[in-house]
Design a protein around this motif. Sequence first.
Motif, PDB file in Angstrom:
ATOM      1  N   ALA A 222       0.840  -1.213   0.000  1.00  0.00           N
ATOM      2  CA  ALA A 222       0.000   0.000   0.000  1.00  0.00           C
ATOM      3  C   ALA A 222       0.867   1.251   0.000  1.00  0.00           C
ATOM      4  O   ALA A 222       0.564   2.238  -0.683  1.00  0.00           O
ATOM      5  CB  ALA A 222      -0.923  -0.009   1.215  1.00  0.00           C
ATOM      6  N   ALA A 223       1.986   1.206   0.756  1.00  0.00           N
ATOM      7  CA  ALA A 223       2.880   2.370   0.819  1.00  0.00           C
ATOM      8  C   ALA A 223       3.524   2.611  -0.547  1.00  0.00           C
ATOM      9  O   ALA A 223       3.642   3.751  -1.007  1.00  0.00           O
ATOM     10  CB  ALA A 223       3.944   2.154   1.888  1.00  0.00           C
ATOM     11  N   GLU A 224       3.891   1.512  -1.204  1.00  0.00           N
ATOM     12  CA  GLU A 224       4.513   1.624  -2.532  1.00  0.00           C
ATOM     13  C   GLU A 224       3.529   2.292  -3.514  1.00  0.00           C
ATOM     14  O   GLU A 224       3.895   3.195  -4.260  1.00  0.00           O
ATOM     15  CB  GLU A 224       4.864   0.215  -3.008  1.00  0.00           C
ATOM     16  CG  GLU A 224       5.968   0.143  -4.027  1.00  0.00           C
ATOM     17  CD  GLU A 224       6.420  -1.296  -4.231  1.00  0.00           C
ATOM     18  OE1 GLU A 224       7.228  -1.778  -3.416  1.00  0.00           O
ATOM     19  OE2 GLU A 224       5.931  -1.948  -5.186  1.00  0.00           O
ATOM     20  N   ARG A 225       2.283   1.828  -3.431  1.00  0.00           N
ATOM     21  CA  ARG A 225       1.240   2.391  -4.297  1.00  0.00           C
ATOM     22  C   ARG A 225       1.064   3.893  -4.003  1.00  0.00           C
ATOM     23  O   ARG A 225       0.998   4.715  -4.918  1.00  0.00           O
ATOM     24  CB  ARG A 225      -0.067   1.640  -4.013  1.00  0.00           C
ATOM     25  CG  ARG A 225      -0.974   1.540  -5.170  1.00  0.00           C
ATOM     26  CD  ARG A 225      -2.061   0.480  -5.085  1.00  0.00           C
ATOM     27  NE  ARG A 225      -2.470   0.055  -3.773  1.00  0.00           N
ATOM     28  CZ  ARG A 225      -2.325  -1.196  -3.329  1.00  0.00           C
ATOM     29  NH1 ARG A 225      -1.782  -2.110  -4.087  1.00  0.00           N
ATOM     30  NH2 ARG A 225      -2.750  -1.525  -2.134  1.00  0.00           N
ATOM     31  N   ALA A 226       0.979   4.225  -2.740  1.00  0.00           N
ATOM     32  CA  ALA A 226       0.751   5.628  -2.357  1.00  0.00           C
ATOM     33  C   ALA A 226       1.924   6.511  -2.781  1.00  0.00           C
ATOM     34  O   ALA A 226       1.733   7.608  -3.301  1.00  0.00           O
ATOM     35  CB  ALA A 226       0.550   5.727  -0.843  1.00  0.00           C
ATOM     36  N   ARG A 227       3.162   6.011  -2.609  1.00  0.00           N
ATOM     37  CA  ARG A 227       4.346   6.823  -2.951  1.00  0.00           C
ATOM     38  C   ARG A 227       4.436   7.097  -4.451  1.00  0.00           C
ATOM     39  O   ARG A 227       4.970   8.107  -4.874  1.00  0.00           O
ATOM     40  CB  ARG A 227       5.635   6.121  -2.500  1.00  0.00           C
ATOM     41  CG  ARG A 227       5.807   6.075  -0.998  1.00  0.00           C
ATOM     42  CD  ARG A 227       7.218   5.631  -0.601  1.00  0.00           C
ATOM     43  NE  ARG A 227       7.221   4.844   0.623  1.00  0.00           N
ATOM     44  CZ  ARG A 227       7.054   5.334   1.847  1.00  0.00           C
ATOM     45  NH1 ARG A 227       6.843   6.614   2.002  1.00  0.00           N
ATOM     46  NH2 ARG A 227       7.068   4.541   2.902  1.00  0.00           N
ATOM     47  N   ARG A 228       3.909   6.163  -5.262  1.00  0.00           N
ATOM     48  CA  ARG A 228       4.005   6.444  -6.703  1.00  0.00           C
ATOM     49  C   ARG A 228       2.776   7.200  -7.225  1.00  0.00           C
ATOM     50  O   ARG A 228       2.596   7.345  -8.433  1.00  0.00           O
ATOM     51  CB  ARG A 228       4.288   5.166  -7.486  1.00  0.00           C
ATOM     52  CG  ARG A 228       3.245   4.107  -7.453  1.00  0.00           C
ATOM     53  CD  ARG A 228       3.448   3.034  -8.537  1.00  0.00           C
ATOM     54  NE  ARG A 228       2.279   2.189  -8.508  1.00  0.00           N
ATOM     55  CZ  ARG A 228       2.215   0.993  -7.931  1.00  0.00           C
ATOM     56  NH1 ARG A 228       3.290   0.460  -7.397  1.00  0.00           N
ATOM     57  NH2 ARG A 228       1.084   0.326  -7.936  1.00  0.00           N
ATOM     58  N   GLY A 229       1.931   7.662  -6.308  1.00  0.00           N
ATOM     59  CA  GLY A 229       0.826   8.536  -6.698  1.00  0.00           C
ATOM     60  C   GLY A 229      -0.468   7.810  -7.018  1.00  0.00           C
ATOM     61  O   GLY A 229      -1.393   8.403  -7.591  1.00  0.00           O
ATOM     62  N   ASP A 230      -0.560   6.523  -6.654  1.00  0.00           N
ATOM     63  CA  ASP A 230      -1.763   5.762  -6.987  1.00  0.00           C
ATOM     64  C   ASP A 230      -2.812   5.746  -5.877  1.00  0.00           C
ATOM     65  O   ASP A 230      -3.754   4.951  -5.922  1.00  0.00           O
ATOM     66  CB  ASP A 230      -1.391   4.327  -7.390  1.00  0.00           C
ATOM     67  CG  ASP A 230      -0.769   4.294  -8.781  1.00  0.00           C
ATOM     68  OD1 ASP A 230      -0.897   5.314  -9.493  1.00  0.00           O
ATOM     69  OD2 ASP A 230      -0.148   3.278  -9.137  1.00  0.00           O
ATOM     70  N   GLY A 231      -2.627   6.595  -4.867  1.00  0.00           N
ATOM     71  CA  GLY A 231      -3.694   6.824  -3.905  1.00  0.00           C
ATOM     72  C   GLY A 231      -3.788   5.852  -2.742  1.00  0.00           C
ATOM     73  O   GLY A 231      -2.874   5.079  -2.466  1.00  0.00           O
ATOM     74  N   PRO A 232      -4.948   5.929  -2.048  1.00  0.00           N
ATOM     75  CA  PRO A 232      -5.117   5.223  -0.773  1.00  0.00           C
ATOM     76  C   PRO A 232      -5.466   3.742  -0.913  1.00  0.00           C
ATOM     77  O   PRO A 232      -5.832   3.279  -1.994  1.00  0.00           O
ATOM     78  CB  PRO A 232      -6.307   5.957  -0.144  1.00  0.00           C
ATOM     79  CG  PRO A 232      -7.100   6.448  -1.305  1.00  0.00           C
ATOM     80  CD  PRO A 232      -6.132   6.744  -2.408  1.00  0.00           C
ATOM     81  N   THR A 233      -5.337   3.044   0.218  1.00  0.00           N
ATOM     82  CA  THR A 233      -5.701   1.620   0.311  1.00  0.00           C
ATOM     83  C   THR A 233      -6.403   1.399   1.645  1.00  0.00           C
ATOM     84  O   THR A 233      -6.026   2.023   2.643  1.00  0.00           O
ATOM     85  CB  THR A 233      -4.425   0.736   0.299  1.00  0.00           C
ATOM     86  OG1 THR A 233      -3.686   1.003  -0.892  1.00  0.00           O
ATOM     87  CG2 THR A 233      -4.774  -0.753   0.342  1.00  0.00           C
ATOM     88  N   LEU A 234      -7.373   0.520   1.646  1.00  0.00           N
ATOM     89  CA  LEU A 234      -8.007   0.097   2.905  1.00  0.00           C
ATOM     90  C   LEU A 234      -7.603  -1.349   3.187  1.00  0.00           C
ATOM     91  O   LEU A 234      -7.857  -2.243   2.371  1.00  0.00           O
ATOM     92  CB  LEU A 234      -9.540   0.205   2.789  1.00  0.00           C
ATOM     93  CG  LEU A 234     -10.356  -0.382   3.952  1.00  0.00           C
ATOM     94  CD1 LEU A 234     -10.021   0.270   5.282  1.00  0.00           C
ATOM     95  CD2 LEU A 234     -11.863  -0.223   3.671  1.00  0.00           C
ATOM     96  N   ILE A 235      -6.935  -1.545   4.321  1.00  0.00           N
ATOM     97  CA  ILE A 235      -6.521  -2.892   4.721  1.00  0.00           C
ATOM     98  C   ILE A 235      -7.292  -3.263   5.986  1.00  0.00           C
ATOM     99  O   ILE A 235      -7.257  -2.512   6.970  1.00  0.00           O
ATOM    100  CB  ILE A 235      -5.000  -2.941   5.021  1.00  0.00           C
ATOM    101  CG1 ILE A 235      -4.194  -2.532   3.786  1.00  0.00           C
ATOM    102  CG2 ILE A 235      -4.587  -4.332   5.504  1.00  0.00           C
ATOM    103  CD1 ILE A 235      -2.732  -2.206   4.100  1.00  0.00           C
ATOM    104  N   GLU A 236      -7.972  -4.373   5.949  1.00  0.00           N
ATOM    105  CA  GLU A 236      -8.683  -4.837   7.154  1.00  0.00           C
ATOM    106  C   GLU A 236      -7.887  -5.993   7.764  1.00  0.00           C
ATOM    107  O   GLU A 236      -7.777  -7.064   7.171  1.00  0.00           O
ATOM    108  CB  GLU A 236     -10.096  -5.308   6.796  1.00  0.00           C
ATOM    109  CG  GLU A 236     -10.862  -5.798   8.013  1.00  0.00           C
ATOM    110  CD  GLU A 236     -12.253  -6.340   7.687  1.00  0.00           C
ATOM    111  OE1 GLU A 236     -12.621  -6.388   6.488  1.00  0.00           O
ATOM    112  OE2 GLU A 236     -12.956  -6.729   8.635  1.00  0.00           O
ATOM    113  N   ALA A 237      -7.322  -5.748   8.942  1.00  0.00           N
ATOM    114  CA  ALA A 237      -6.546  -6.786   9.627  1.00  0.00           C
ATOM    115  C   ALA A 237      -7.454  -7.452  10.657  1.00  0.00           C
ATOM    116  O   ALA A 237      -7.886  -6.814  11.615  1.00  0.00           O
ATOM    117  CB  ALA A 237      -5.332  -6.159  10.303  1.00  0.00           C
ATOM    118  N   LYS A 238      -7.762  -8.720  10.427  1.00  0.00           N
ATOM    119  CA  LYS A 238      -8.654  -9.436  11.358  1.00  0.00           C
ATOM    120  C   LYS A 238      -7.828  -9.935  12.538  1.00  0.00           C
ATOM    121  O   LYS A 238      -6.855 -10.675  12.356  1.00  0.00           O
ATOM    122  CB  LYS A 238      -9.289 -10.639  10.666  1.00  0.00           C
ATOM    123  CG  LYS A 238     -10.017 -10.298   9.384  1.00  0.00           C
ATOM    124  CD  LYS A 238     -11.495 -10.132   9.625  1.00  0.00           C
ATOM    125  CE  LYS A 238     -12.225 -10.153   8.284  1.00  0.00           C
ATOM    126  NZ  LYS A 238     -13.600  -9.682   8.388  1.00  0.00           N
TER     127      LYS A 238
END
Length: 324
Positions: A222-238
């Motif tokens: 998710a951090a990699e995606r955000a750093r290259r400008g591809d926006g947010p991610t929602l991660i649900e950790a059960k």
Amino acid sequence: MNNAPSVKEQLEMHRKMVATRRLEEILGELVKEGKTRGPLHRCDGQEAVGVGACAALRTDDYVCTTHRGHHVYLGKGMDPRRVVAEIFGRETGYCGGRGGHMLLGDAKTGMLGGNAIVGAGIPAATGMAMSMQLLGDDRVAMAIFGDGAAQTGICHESMNMAGLWRLPVIYLLENNQYGLTVRQDVQSPVADLSIRAQGYGMPGEIVDGNDADAVFRAVADAAERARRGDGPTLIEAKTYRLEGFSTSDMGGYQSDEEIALWRERDPITVSTITLIEIVGADKLNQIAVAAKEEIQTAFDMALADPLPQFEIHGPSAAYAGATQ
Ligand SMILES: Cc1ncc(C[n+]2csc(CCOP(=O)(O)OP(=O)(O)O)c2C)c(N)n1
Ligand SMILES: [Mg+2]
């Protein structure tokens, strides 16, 4: 994407999880002895979420957490001695003893606050991500929040805005199955809260919140995606809250079978099973002993530290010295 942790990173996560657990255990003992002011929210069983997530970020990335944030404080690299000092209101604490266990923050390690207001870290991290985007740097912000916080209006507003503006933010939903005494299936019409991501135009995924490696991989992606400008991610950790809502929780609403099932999947057991194959039992034992000693020393030093001195002015001065 291939963002698996290295063995060195796995061992460091293991160390921090053992340290967090020891911190929680000692706090539990001190609460029973009446040595704390007010209840504390322990994170036993959830260590892999805070520790795994922070290990996947850089020091200059910003993290906001909840009222149950001890694993995040240690995960982001805060000094245990100053964390304990803050919990016990000492001058040497991160906020000079004024914040307490829910309201610790430290700009140097990028831990921009626990929060006693449920859901409040979500817009804060969203705003931080907006400033990062405007500044044009490559940092990311992460909000760690609970399943209860996921039901607030501000969560919807923040995610909608972040999806629209493709903000570099990671929403890490720490689903420990309960908000206070209310089970998640009574709070929400959907079992998997991560499916809401689709409505905000961002990727959503579920991870095993008791597996630090899995949390690390998801947050690193998710951090990699955000750093290259591809926006947010929602991660649900059960995951699961093993010690109830707080140290004043009377219990009775979590079944023994449910607790036993989750105890078998204790995050420290999960990490031990993985690492014992790689580095052997002796090495893991050494790490655990050293981590526990570090926490004991943190308590010994912090509890010997001075309380802050206050000068009280105005009408309250009449109450100065009154016992609480
Ligand atoms: C805005 C607000 N509403 C209510 C509360 C009281 N409260 C404190 S913790 C909590 C439940 C939070 O549940 P969750 O987000 O799942 O976090 P968990 O305690 O499970 O870690 C509530 C309702 C609060 N602190 N702030
Ligand atoms: Mg919860």
